[in-house]
Design a protein around this motif. Structure first.
Motif, PDB file in Angstrom:
ATOM      1  N   PRO A 186       0.816  -1.221   0.000  1.00  0.00           N
ATOM      2  CA  PRO A 186       0.000   0.000   0.000  1.00  0.00           C
ATOM      3  C   PRO A 186       0.849   1.270   0.000  1.00  0.00           C
ATOM      4  CG  PRO A 186      -0.935  -1.621   1.496  1.00  0.00           C
ATOM      5  CD  PRO A 186       0.375  -2.197   1.022  1.00  0.00           C
ATOM      6  N   LYS A 187       1.987   1.245   0.696  1.00  0.00           N
ATOM      7  CA  LYS A 187       2.868   2.411   0.722  1.00  0.00           C
ATOM      8  C   LYS A 187       3.467   2.670  -0.648  1.00  0.00           C
ATOM      9  CE  LYS A 187       6.839   4.336   3.235  1.00  0.00           C
ATOM     10  NZ  LYS A 187       7.838   4.094   4.310  1.00  0.00           N
ATOM     11  N   PHE A 188       3.888   1.597  -1.326  1.00  0.00           N
ATOM     12  CA  PHE A 188       4.433   1.717  -2.678  1.00  0.00           C
ATOM     13  C   PHE A 188       3.384   2.282  -3.627  1.00  0.00           C
ATOM     14  CE2 PHE A 188       5.140   0.056  -6.937  1.00  0.00           C
ATOM     15  CZ  PHE A 188       6.499   0.246  -7.148  1.00  0.00           C
ATOM     16  N   THR A 189       2.167   1.767  -3.517  1.00  0.00           N
ATOM     17  CA  THR A 189       1.070   2.224  -4.377  1.00  0.00           C
ATOM     18  C   THR A 189       0.775   3.699  -4.150  1.00  0.00           C
ATOM     19  OG1 THR A 189       0.090   0.009  -4.312  1.00  0.00           O
ATOM     20  CG2 THR A 189      -1.329   1.820  -5.032  1.00  0.00           C
ATOM     21  N   LYS A 190       0.725   4.104  -2.881  1.00  0.00           N
ATOM     22  CA  LYS A 190       0.441   5.505  -2.558  1.00  0.00           C
ATOM     23  C   LYS A 190       1.529   6.413  -3.103  1.00  0.00           C
ATOM     24  CE  LYS A 190      -0.476   8.571   1.374  1.00  0.00           C
ATOM     25  NZ  LYS A 190      -0.602   8.654   2.847  1.00  0.00           N
ATOM     26  N   TRP A 191       2.788   6.006  -2.935  1.00  0.00           N
ATOM     27  CA  TRP A 191       3.911   6.801  -3.437  1.00  0.00           C
ATOM     28  C   TRP A 191       3.824   6.968  -4.947  1.00  0.00           C
ATOM     29  CZ3 TRP A 191       7.416   4.737  -6.941  1.00  0.00           C
ATOM     30  CH2 TRP A 191       8.471   5.605  -7.314  1.00  0.00           C
ATOM     31  N   LEU A 192       3.510   5.886  -5.656  1.00  0.00           N
ATOM     32  CA  LEU A 192       3.470   5.945  -7.112  1.00  0.00           C
ATOM     33  C   LEU A 192       2.324   6.822  -7.603  1.00  0.00           C
ATOM     34  CD1 LEU A 192       4.619   5.073  -9.790  1.00  0.00           C
ATOM     35  CD2 LEU A 192       3.242   2.987  -9.662  1.00  0.00           C
ATOM     36  N   ILE A 193       1.166   6.723  -6.978  1.00  0.00           N
ATOM     37  CA  ILE A 193       0.025   7.537  -7.391  1.00  0.00           C
ATOM     38  C   ILE A 193       0.329   9.024  -7.209  1.00  0.00           C
ATOM     39  CG2 ILE A 193      -2.358   8.140  -6.827  1.00  0.00           C
ATOM     40  CD1 ILE A 193      -2.869   5.216  -6.233  1.00  0.00           C
ATOM     41  N   ILE A 194       0.901   9.387  -6.052  1.00  0.00           N
ATOM     42  CA  ILE A 194       1.241  10.786  -5.803  1.00  0.00           C
ATOM     43  C   ILE A 194       2.263  11.274  -6.832  1.00  0.00           C
ATOM     44  CG2 ILE A 194       2.354  12.359  -4.173  1.00  0.00           C
ATOM     45  CD1 ILE A 194       1.164  10.687  -1.909  1.00  0.00           C
ATOM     46  N   SER A 195       3.261  10.442  -7.121  1.00  0.00           N
ATOM     47  CA  SER A 195       4.298  10.808  -8.093  1.00  0.00           C
ATOM     48  C   SER A 195       3.710  10.977  -9.488  1.00  0.00           C
ATOM     49  CB  SER A 195       5.393   9.737  -8.110  1.00  0.00           C
ATOM     50  OG  SER A 195       6.000   9.608  -6.846  1.00  0.00           O
ATOM     51  N   MET A 196       2.787  10.113  -9.856  1.00  0.00           N
ATOM     52  CA  MET A 196       2.168  10.192 -11.180  1.00  0.00           C
ATOM     53  C   MET A 196       1.338  11.462 -11.322  1.00  0.00           C
ATOM     54  SD  MET A 196       2.826   7.464 -13.156  1.00  0.00           S
ATOM     55  CE  MET A 196       1.392   7.083 -14.140  1.00  0.00           C
ATOM     56  N   VAL A 197       0.622  11.808 -10.266  1.00  0.00           N
ATOM     57  CA  VAL A 197      -0.176  13.038 -10.304  1.00  0.00           C
ATOM     58  C   VAL A 197       0.748  14.248 -10.441  1.00  0.00           C
ATOM     59  CG1 VAL A 197      -1.708  14.531  -8.969  1.00  0.00           C
ATOM     60  CG2 VAL A 197      -2.116  12.068  -9.026  1.00  0.00           C
ATOM     61  N   GLY A 198       1.851  14.238  -9.698  1.00  0.00           N
ATOM     62  CA  GLY A 198       2.808  15.335  -9.795  1.00  0.00           C
ATOM     63  C   GLY A 198       3.420  15.440 -11.176  1.00  0.00           C
ATOM     64  N   VAL A 233      13.185  10.573 -14.338  1.00  0.00           N
ATOM     65  CA  VAL A 233      12.128  10.389 -13.337  1.00  0.00           C
ATOM     66  C   VAL A 233      10.923   9.692 -13.977  1.00  0.00           C
ATOM     67  CG1 VAL A 233      10.459  11.577 -11.864  1.00  0.00           C
ATOM     68  CG2 VAL A 233      12.843  12.332 -11.906  1.00  0.00           C
ATOM     69  N   ALA A 234      10.567  10.130 -15.199  1.00  0.00           N
ATOM     70  CA  ALA A 234       9.427   9.529 -15.893  1.00  0.00           C
ATOM     71  C   ALA A 234       9.689   8.060 -16.216  1.00  0.00           C
ATOM     72  CB  ALA A 234       9.127  10.307 -17.179  1.00  0.00           C
ATOM     73  N   VAL A 235      10.915   7.738 -16.614  1.00  0.00           N
ATOM     74  CA  VAL A 235      11.256   6.343 -16.886  1.00  0.00           C
ATOM     75  C   VAL A 235      11.134   5.509 -15.612  1.00  0.00           C
ATOM     76  CG1 VAL A 235      13.172   4.792 -17.477  1.00  0.00           C
ATOM     77  CG2 VAL A 235      12.724   6.811 -18.873  1.00  0.00           C
ATOM     78  N   GLY A 236      11.575   6.075 -14.492  1.00  0.00           N
ATOM     79  CA  GLY A 236      11.433   5.381 -13.222  1.00  0.00           C
ATOM     80  C   GLY A 236       9.976   5.139 -12.859  1.00  0.00           C
ATOM     81  N   LEU A 237       9.126   6.128 -13.112  1.00  0.00           N
ATOM     82  CA  LEU A 237       7.693   5.970 -12.843  1.00  0.00           C
ATOM     83  C   LEU A 237       7.080   4.910 -13.748  1.00  0.00           C
ATOM     84  CD1 LEU A 237       6.571   9.701 -12.399  1.00  0.00           C
ATOM     85  CD2 LEU A 237       6.914   7.977 -10.618  1.00  0.00           C
ATOM     86  N   ALA A 238       7.495   4.894 -15.016  1.00  0.00           N
ATOM     87  CA  ALA A 238       6.970   3.895 -15.952  1.00  0.00           C
ATOM     88  C   ALA A 238       7.401   2.493 -15.532  1.00  0.00           C
ATOM     89  CB  ALA A 238       7.451   4.204 -17.367  1.00  0.00           C
ATOM     90  N   ALA A 239       8.646   2.347 -15.080  1.00  0.00           N
ATOM     91  CA  ALA A 239       9.129   1.052 -14.614  1.00  0.00           C
ATOM     92  C   ALA A 239       8.356   0.597 -13.378  1.00  0.00           C
ATOM     93  CB  ALA A 239      10.624   1.122 -14.306  1.00  0.00           C
ATOM     94  N   ALA A 240       8.101   1.526 -12.454  1.00  0.00           N
ATOM     95  CA  ALA A 240       7.310   1.203 -11.264  1.00  0.00           C
ATOM     96  C   ALA A 240       5.890   0.825 -11.654  1.00  0.00           C
ATOM     97  CB  ALA A 240       7.305   2.390 -10.299  1.00  0.00           C
TER      98      ALA A 240
END
Length: 291
Positions: A186-198, A233-240
């Motif tokens: 859940p922590k990983f999911t929350k972090w990724l969602i916030i990062s994607m919105v940003g 950063v975007a590549v990291g988000l896509a990988a996540a």
């Protein structure tokens, strides 16, 4: 979920994120197959089985998920491989014969992507049409990147490099997921969602500024070394996001969802891979231009 294809799915979504238990299962333990109730419990309507029939059932070979029409990893692999092959063929044809059609492919792909993402049941025809549209877009835009020149240097090699880097990133994400080195919590999911919105907000600001501030074609906030950092950063988000896609597919297989949802899983992976490829292509173009 970061990927709307899986986020809006009733079968791939994480029960923990919705505060409910998996269908047919208890709060702990293995969930019952999708759309079934444990035999002999309230809600099961199976007939009483006689002793002889029960003995025959126990003596018969165990039914596999394929025999029962449930989702398997093979289903997802075959569908994803087929869509990737279609994407490459259409992209190659567009590259060679009609590169100027890429804006149409981009618009059609966006519309079909949204339609497919929010459909409750997958439509193979619409998913195939989306993939073809994305092939038109990628074929034309990739040729445009090839023909770009920065300070007199051609960026021709970057298209092949971007394809190799995309596949390498996909393999690395799959390895990290399978090895358990990166777990979807859940922590990983929350972090990724916030990062994607940003990241989405940043992209919108960059797009608006591009109408008022001169840049090299990527927008004032995506140029130079700042553009490289943002791209990484975007590549990291896509990988996540790929890792979360794998987790969603694993959950769908374990819960025994219908095999037809292999189309949804394949579509979700294609969406993430297209995004990943474009980000890598942009980074390589910026780096080549700074040589």
């Amino acid at each position: 979920m970061s990927n709307p294809v899986f986020n809006n799915s009733a079968v791939f979504g994480d029960p923990r994120a919705r505060g409910r238990r998996p269908q047919g299962g208890a709060a702990t333990g293995t969930a019952a197959p999708y759309g079934t109730a444990p035999y002999g419990t309230a809600g099961s309507d199976g007939p009483v089985i006689e002793g002889q029939t029960l003995e025959q059932m126990y003596g018969a070979p165990a039914a596999t998920t394929r025999d029962t029409g449930r989702l398997t990893y093979d289903d997802v692999i075959v569908k994803t491989g087929g869509l990737l092959a279609l994407l490459v063929v259409v992209a190659a044809a567009t590259w060679n014969f009609a590169p100027g059609l890429w804006p149409i492919g981009a618009i059609v792909g966006l519309v079909l992507g949204l339609v497919n993402a929010f459909k409750k049941n997958p439509s193979p025809a619409l998913i195939i049409a989306y993939t073809a549209a994305q092939g038109v877009f990628l074929g034309g835009i990739s040729l445009a990147f090839q023909n770009m020149t920065f300070d007199g240097q051609n960026v021709q090699p970057i298209v092949f490099q971007a394809v190799v880097a995309t596949m390498a990133t996909f393999g690395a994400a799959l390895f990290l997921f399978k090895s358990g080195k990166v777990r979807v919590t859940p922590k990983f999911t929350k972090w990724l969602i916030i990062s994607m919105v940003g990241y989405l907000a940043f992209s919108v600001v960059n797009l608006v500024m591009s109408f008022f501030v001169a840049s090299d074609g990527f927008g004032p906030l995506r140029s130079g070394w700042l553009g490289v950092v943002v791209g990484l950063v975007a590549v990291g988000l896509a990988a996540a996001s790929l890792i979360m896609d794998f987790d969603s597919i694993k959950r769908g297989v374990e819960q025994g969802v219908p095999a037809k949802f292999a189309w949804s899983a394949a579509f979700g992976l294609i969406v993430t891979l297209v995004w990943l490829y474009l980000e890598i292509l942009r980074i390589l173009a910026i780096l080549r231009g700074s040589d």
